[in-house]
Design an enzyme around this catalytic site. Sequence first.
Site, short mmCIF file in Angstrom:
data_model
loop_
_atom_site.label_atom_id
_atom_site.label_comp_id
_atom_site.label_asym_id
_atom_site.label_seq_id
_atom_site.Cartn_x
_atom_site.Cartn_y
_atom_site.Cartn_z
N GLU A 1 4.80 0.94 -6.09
CA GLU A 1 3.95 0.64 -4.94
C GLU A 1 4.54 -0.39 -3.97
O GLU A 1 4.11 -0.48 -2.84
CB GLU A 1 2.57 0.16 -5.43
CG GLU A 1 2.53 -1.16 -6.17
CD GLU A 1 2.89 -1.07 -7.66
OE1 GLU A 1 3.46 -0.05 -8.07
OE2 GLU A 1 2.66 -2.04 -8.38
N GLY B 1 -0.33 -5.46 -15.39
CA GLY B 1 -1.18 -6.62 -15.68
C GLY B 1 -0.38 -7.62 -16.46
O GLY B 1 0.67 -7.29 -17.02
N ASP C 1 -13.74 -5.92 12.28
CA ASP C 1 -14.64 -5.26 11.34
C ASP C 1 -16.05 -5.06 11.92
O ASP C 1 -16.60 -3.95 11.85
CB ASP C 1 -14.74 -6.06 10.03
CG ASP C 1 -13.37 -6.27 9.41
OD1 ASP C 1 -12.45 -5.52 9.76
OD2 ASP C 1 -13.22 -7.21 8.60
N HIS D 1 7.54 -0.65 -10.66
CA HIS D 1 6.42 -0.67 -9.70
C HIS D 1 6.74 0.18 -8.48
O HIS D 1 7.47 -0.25 -7.60
CB HIS D 1 6.14 -2.11 -9.27
CG HIS D 1 5.54 -2.92 -10.35
ND1 HIS D 1 4.18 -2.96 -10.57
CD2 HIS D 1 6.09 -3.70 -11.31
CE1 HIS D 1 3.93 -3.72 -11.61
NE2 HIS D 1 5.06 -4.19 -12.08
N LYS E 1 -8.10 -2.69 5.59
CA LYS E 1 -8.03 -3.15 6.99
C LYS E 1 -7.31 -2.14 7.89
O LYS E 1 -7.76 -1.87 9.01
CB LYS E 1 -7.30 -4.50 7.03
CG LYS E 1 -7.42 -5.24 8.32
CD LYS E 1 -8.74 -5.94 8.41
CE LYS E 1 -8.92 -6.74 9.66
NZ LYS E 1 -10.15 -7.54 9.62
N CYS F 1 3.78 -0.03 -15.65
CA CYS F 1 4.09 -1.30 -16.31
C CYS F 1 3.17 -1.52 -17.52
O CYS F 1 3.25 -0.78 -18.49
CB CYS F 1 4.01 -2.43 -15.29
SG CYS F 1 4.79 -3.94 -15.85
N TYR F 2 2.28 -2.51 -17.48
CA TYR F 2 1.36 -2.70 -18.62
C TYR F 2 0.62 -1.40 -18.94
O TYR F 2 0.36 -1.08 -20.10
CB TYR F 2 0.36 -3.82 -18.30
CG TYR F 2 -0.67 -4.02 -19.40
CD1 TYR F 2 -0.37 -4.75 -20.53
CD2 TYR F 2 -1.95 -3.43 -19.30
CE1 TYR F 2 -1.30 -4.92 -21.56
CE2 TYR F 2 -2.89 -3.59 -20.31
CZ TYR F 2 -2.56 -4.34 -21.44
OH TYR F 2 -3.47 -4.50 -22.44
#
Length: 512
Positions: A172, A56, A228, A170, A368, A83-84
Site C-alpha cells: 500500500e 500490526g 467537508d 506492504h 478526503k 505482514c502480521y
Amino acid sequence: MKANELILILDFGGQYNQLIARRVRECNVYSEVVPYDITLDKIKEKNPKGIIFTGGPASVYGEDSPKCANGIFELGIPVLGICYGMQLMTYTLGGNVARAEKREYGTIPVNIENSSLLFKEFDNENNFLMSHTDFVETVPEGFKRIGYTSSCPNAAMENVEKKLYGIQFHPEVNNSVNGIKVIKNFLYNICGCVGDWKMSSFVDDSIQMLKEKIGNKKALCALSGGVDSSVAAVLLNKAIGQNLICIFVDHGLLRKNEGDEVEQVFRNQFNINLIRVNAKDRFLSKLAGVSDPETKRKIIGEEFIRVFEEEAKKIGSVDYLVQGTIYPDVIESGLGKGAVIKSHHNVGALPDYVDFKEIIEPLRNLFKDEVRKTGLELGIPENLVYRQPFPGPGLAIRIIGDITDEKLEILKNADSIFREEIANAGLHKNINQYFAVLTNLKSVGVMGDERTYDYTIALRAVETTDFMTGVWSKIPYEILEKVSSRIVNEVTHVNRVVYDITSKPPATIEWE
Ligand code: XMP
C-alpha cells in the site's frame, strides 16, 4: 451509496490501515475498515468480495495478540494477509512463524513467482517495503511459497484452491513500486471484482437516498466554507432544495474577503437557503484581553455553539442535523490515543444544543480525496474544493497573544499578500498550507528617515500529505523577497517579516 462490491479490511493496528482502504478505493472497489475481531455472522451479513488483513505491531505468540474469528478462512471468501496478517494466517492454519534475530526493514528486492494470479504481469524481481521481525518459517499445509527475499524465506504465499494469500511486504505504500498492482490483482483476478465504486454514482445514489429518507422534512447544516461542510451542504441541497437551511456563523476571524466569498458561492451559485450571522463583535468582545491559546480556542468553540443555537432556535424544531463527518474521523474516533497537543474545534459538540431528531452524515464513508472529487462532481468551484485547511478558530490562533480589531486587519492584509504571491508564482499546488502569523513581537525599524517600532509578521509554509508531519517549504528567495517587501510597504504597522524554517515535528503547523 450502493457499491455492490465490498472489501473488508480487518484492522490489526498497523500504521498503514487507512492507506490500504484508500488504495482499494483507488482501484474503484469500495472498502471498509472494521475491527479485527468482527464476527463471522457480521462478515456474512456484509457479504464482502474479499477480506484484507492489515499489518500490526503484535507477534502472533504474544499473550494478547489480536486474533480473527475462528472459521474465517473456511468461508470461501478470498483473504489477503499483509505482514502480521500473513503471520496470523500462517499461525492459525498450522504453519510456523519465527522471530528473526534482526528486523528486516527497507525497500527490498523480492523474488516472486509471476505465475501466481497475485503477481500477474510482474517481472521476477520487485522492490517492496519490508518492515518486520517475525516471519513465516514454514507455510501451512496446502500453501505454496510465491516470494522470498535474501533474508526472508517466505515473503509471499498462496493457497489457490482456498483463495488465501499472504504477503510479508506492504503493497500500500508508495515505496513499494507496483504495490498497487498487487492490490489490483487481488481485487480483480482473485476476488473477481468489476470495480463499481465511482464518485459519480456515489453522488447520484446519495442524492436519491437522501431524497427518499428526508422527503419534505427540514434539515439544518452548519456551513463553515471548509471543504467537508460545503460538499455536505451542496449534496443535501441537491436532494431537498430549500428544505435545507444552512447557518454560516461568520466569527470575523476568517481570511480577507472569505466570508463574502462563501456567501456568494452558496447563495448565488447554488441558491442555498443560507443564513449568515455576522458575529465578529461578539467573538472579539469575548476574546478581548485573552492571550492563552487554549483559552482562545475554548472561547471560540463555545461562542460558536451559542450563536448557532440562537439561530437554530429562531428556526424552531428541525428533523435532521447535517454534519460533514468524513471516514478518517469515523475510523479514528474513540481510540483516544496520545496526548492532547491542541484541542481542535469543530462542530461535533452541537447536537446537545439544537432541537433535532437525527443526525445525517452524508460523507461518513468518504476519504478526503473522495470528498473533493464529490465536490467537483457537484460543481463546487475548484478553488473551494482544493482550498488549504483552515482551522476552526481561524485567525485567532495566528495572532499570538491577545486579539484586537487592528491586529486582525494587519494579519488579513499580510496573509492576503502572501497567498497572492504564492498563487502568482504557481506554487499553490505544491505547498499544502501557507499563511501569515502576526507575532506579538515589536521591533525597531527605519522607514524613510523615521524610526519605527512595529510588528513582525512570520510566514509559514509547509509541505505535507497527512498534516501530522510536514517539512517547511523551500520557497525561492526571490518570492520571499517580494512578499516581504510588499508586506512592509503595503501593510501599516509591520516593519519586519521572518520566515519559519521549522518542520513538524518539532514545531506544529499553526503557531498556537
Ligand atoms: P497543527 O498546528 O496541530 O495543525 O500542526 C495540523 C492541522 O490541523 C489544523 N488545525 C485545526 N483545524 N480546528 C481545525 O479544524 C483547529 O482547532 C485546528 N488547529 C489546527 C491546522 O491548520 C493544520 O492543517
